[in-house]
Structures are given as C-alpha cells and as structure tokens.
Design an enzyme around this catalytic site. Structure first.
Site, PDB file in Angstrom:
ATOM      1  CG  MET A  61      -1.929  -1.167   1.134  1.00 14.34           C
ATOM      2  SD  MET A  61      -3.435  -0.879   2.051  1.00 14.34           S
ATOM      3  CE  MET A  61      -2.798  -0.643   3.679  1.00 14.34           C
TER       4      MET A  61
ATOM      5  CD  GLN B  72      -6.150  -3.659   2.530  1.00 16.17           C
ATOM      6  OE1 GLN B  72      -6.017  -4.210   1.436  1.00 16.17           O
ATOM      7  NE2 GLN B  72      -5.196  -3.710   3.459  1.00 16.17           N
TER       8      GLN B  72
ATOM      9  CD  GLU C 267       7.683 -15.150   8.991  1.00 19.82           C
ATOM     10  OE1 GLU C 267       8.134 -14.698  10.062  1.00 19.82           O
ATOM     11  OE2 GLU C 267       8.064 -16.225   8.488  1.00 19.82           O
ATOM     12  CE  LYS C 268       3.903  -4.620  11.408  1.00 17.73           C
ATOM     13  NZ  LYS C 268       2.634  -4.287  10.823  1.00 17.73           N
TER      14      LYS C 268
ATOM     15  CD  GLN D  62      -2.095  -8.679   4.010  1.00 18.80           C
ATOM     16  OE1 GLN D  62      -2.966  -7.825   4.037  1.00 18.80           O
ATOM     17  NE2 GLN D  62      -0.822  -8.386   3.834  1.00 18.80           N
TER      18      GLN D  62
ATOM     19  CG  HIS E 246       7.062  -1.928   2.397  1.00 15.03           C
ATOM     20  ND1 HIS E 246       6.877  -0.840   3.192  1.00 15.03           N
ATOM     21  CD2 HIS E 246       5.888  -2.605   2.407  1.00 15.03           C
ATOM     22  CE1 HIS E 246       5.648  -0.832   3.669  1.00 15.03           C
ATOM     23  NE2 HIS E 246       5.019  -1.895   3.215  1.00 15.03           N
TER      24      HIS E 246
HETATM   25  P1  AMP Z   1       1.477  -2.861   3.526  1.00 12.96           P
HETATM   26  O1  AMP Z   1       2.028  -1.881   2.570  1.00 12.96           O
HETATM   27  O2  AMP Z   1       1.554  -2.441   4.942  1.00 12.96           O
HETATM   28  O3  AMP Z   1       0.143  -3.396   3.109  1.00 12.96           O
HETATM   29  O4  AMP Z   1       2.454  -4.111   3.449  1.00 12.96           O
HETATM   30  C1  AMP Z   1       2.826  -4.702   2.231  1.00 12.96           C
HETATM   31  C2  AMP Z   1       3.586  -5.955   2.523  1.00 12.96           C
HETATM   32  O5  AMP Z   1       4.742  -5.635   3.292  1.00 12.96           O
HETATM   33  C3  AMP Z   1       2.784  -6.980   3.350  1.00 12.96           C
HETATM   34  O6  AMP Z   1       3.037  -8.284   2.856  1.00 12.96           O
HETATM   35  C4  AMP Z   1       3.346  -6.791   4.739  1.00 12.96           C
HETATM   36  O7  AMP Z   1       3.243  -7.946   5.535  1.00 12.96           O
HETATM   37  C5  AMP Z   1       4.793  -6.463   4.426  1.00 12.96           C
HETATM   38  N1  AMP Z   1       5.421  -5.756   5.544  1.00 12.96           N
HETATM   39  C6  AMP Z   1       4.959  -4.653   6.184  1.00 12.96           C
HETATM   40  N2  AMP Z   1       5.781  -4.329   7.196  1.00 12.96           N
HETATM   41  C7  AMP Z   1       6.774  -5.243   7.198  1.00 12.96           C
HETATM   42  C8  AMP Z   1       7.936  -5.461   8.013  1.00 12.96           C
HETATM   43  N3  AMP Z   1       8.226  -4.672   9.045  1.00 12.96           N
HETATM   44  N4  AMP Z   1       8.734  -6.519   7.731  1.00 12.96           N
HETATM   45  C9  AMP Z   1       8.456  -7.345   6.684  1.00 12.96           C
HETATM   46  N5  AMP Z   1       7.377  -7.194   5.887  1.00 12.96           N
HETATM   47  C10 AMP Z   1       6.556  -6.165   6.139  1.00 12.96           C
END
Ligand code: AMP
Length: 283
Positions: free
Chosen positions: A22, A57, A147-148, A152, A29
């Site tokens: 996002m 969402q 895994e964060k 999901q 990321h």
């Molecule tokens: P988001 O942009 O928050 O929707 O996250 C996009 C992807 O990045 C998702 O698969 C999250 O689980 C992953 N993500 C977000 N924060 C972290 C983190 N600190 N470490 C690893 N992956 C992350």
C-alpha cells in the site's frame, strides 16, 4: 524501472514475481522487494511492486483518508531495491464500475480465528478482493508477503488454494527497528512518547517465550503491555500457526504455534507476532 498504471499494460508483462503493497515504503518493504528480485531470477518479468491503498480493506474511512502516501519516494525505493516495474493503478482500474468482477469468498482463516476480523470487520473481504484482482491483472507466478501481517499471509496461502491459482506464496521475515518495534507505515503517526511505549509490543512477544503454557504466555504478554501503559489491546494470544485457531495446552509441545498481538498506541493500531514454543521445564 517501468511505471505502469493500467491492467492493459500489466497484462502484457512476461511472468514475474509480485510484491503487493500500500506504499509509504520502509526498510521492511525493501527487504520484500529484494526477496522478490531473488525469487524472480528465473523469470523474464522480474519483480513487480504494486502500490495501491485499497479502500475496500479499510473499515474506518478516516484511517483510509489519512493513510500516509509518498509516491516519488516509493518509486525511488523500488528502483534501489531492484524492482523491474511498479504498478500504480487507480481505484477504477482495480474496481472497474462497468464490469463488477466475481469476488472470492473469504477463506476460513480470515474469519474463524476471530482475530483481525473482530476489530476490522470486512477487512479480509477487501484484502481478498484486491489480491484476487491483482493476481488477475499481473501475470505473477509468485507473490511475496510479510510475516508482519501474519493472518494476511495465511489468508493469501488459503486464497490461492481455494481459487486454484497458480501463484506460489513466498513469506518474508518481519524487519524491525533496532529496539525491536516492527516496521510499519503507520509508525510515523506515533508521538515520541508513544514510540517509546510501542517497544513493549515486541518485548511482550519475547517475554512470552519463557512461558510453559499458552495461558501463561498470554498472561505475560498482557502484563507487559499493561506495565508499559498500553491498555487498548485487541488481542494478545497464542494460536496454532497454520489455521490460527486456539492452541490446546495438550498440543503445545507438538503443534507449531504463533504469538500474536494487536494493540493501540496513540490511537494507532499496531500488529506484531512471532513464533512461539513452550519453554519446557528442565528435567
Ligand atoms: P502494507 O504496505 O503495509 O500493506 O504491506 C505490504 C507488505 O509488506 C505486506 O506483505 C506486509 O506484511 C509487508 N510488511 C509490512 N511491514 C513489514 C515489516 N516490518 N517486515 C516485513 N514485511 C513487512
């Protein structure tokens, strides 16, 4: 690195790895993108990052409106991490008003555990919709998830199985700040004092490792959060790793488990989790 805006452009891509995000990208990321680049070494399309703040969402419209955005900085991060392309669709591209697509049912791991779906009703409907649509638009053979957002990640696995999609789900470990706080786009909303308190979340997960039973671990997590002044806690729980259902004490030594926390700091909803194993008494 190419920047793509339409499904017409993405459908012409060769097979690739997709990293759905996002935006407002951070070092977590970037790790996902680097992992995606590695997993794309045999694919002509390389690693494609999608950036789309998915309205379906968000159960709170204010959270959606205030979600941080910075496309120029994100494009620079994607390029540095080695992405071949970035897909930045607008809402009509993902959800065309003229031809509403068939939406997938939410797999059971998205509603039976009563975790995210309690505090964010409808959240996983939206996640399933956007993933189904991204997998339709981008010819990916693999997709990387962190895994964060553990529920999901399990949901993505279940969705590709349920929908019979030829997409392999790759998981990436959580990237943390030096003091243990899991990196998140939402961390910028924390005050300096809230940022300090938020450390208690990863501390609670670490302390739970000393517990002999799931109930003991849950007690330790709650106590650690309360001690730090974090009282708005949605869950601090030990669950079976695969289906995220409650872990029976008798199974604790044999069934892989996960400790999961969601709590609010400064009104910001923070998530974290870690593998959990019972700490066995010395013979
Ligand atoms: P988001 O942009 O928050 O929707 O996250 C996009 C992807 O990045 C998702 O698969 C999250 O689980 C992953 N993500 C977000 N924060 C972290 C983190 N600190 N470490 C690893 N992956 C992350």
């Amino acid at each position: 690195m190419r920047v793509l805006r339409t499904a017409g452009e993405t459908s012409a891509l060769p097979p690739c790895v997709l990293v759905p995000t996002m935006g407002f990208l951070h070092a977590g990321h970037a790790e996902l993108i680097r992992l995606g680049v590695g997993h794309a070494s045999d694919l002509p399309g390389g690693c494609v990052v999608s950036i789309f703040v998915n309205p379906s969402q968000f159960n709170d419209p204010r959270d959606y409106a205030s979600y941080p955005r910075d496309l120029d900085r994100d494009l620079a991060s994607c390029e540095r991490a080695g992405a071949a392309a970035v897909f930045v669709p607008d809402e009509h591209e993902v959800y065309p008003p003229s031809s509403p697509p068939r939406w997938p049912a939410v797999p059971s791991v998205g509603h039976l555990p009563r975790l995210e779906e309690v505090g964010r009703p409808g959240h996983f409907e939206g996640v399933c919709r956007v993933l189904a649509r991204l997998f339709e638009m981008v010819p990916c053979v693999r997709a990387v998830f962190g895994e964060k957002d553990y529920q999901q990640l399990r949901l993505a696995h279940a969705l590709v199985t349920q929908e019979n999609l030829a997409v392999e789900i790759v998981s990436a470990p959580t990237v943390r700040e030096d003091d243990g706080l899991a990196m998140s786009s939402r961390n910028v909303r924390l005050s300096p004092e809230g940022r300090t308190r938020a450390r208690a979340i990863s501390l609670a997960l670490r302390r739970a490792q000393g517990a002999r039973t799931p109930a003991h671990a849950e007690r330790i997590m709650l106590d650690t959060l309360w001690e730090a002044g974090i009282s708005r806690i949605e869950y601090a729980t030990i669950r079976r790793q695969d289906d995220l259902m409650p872990l029976d004490e008798r199974d604790a030594e044999t069934v892989p488990a996960r400790a999961l926390i969601t709590a609010y700091v400064d009104g910001t909803r923070l998530l974290d989790n870690a593998p959990w194993r019972p700490h066995l008494a010395q013979p």
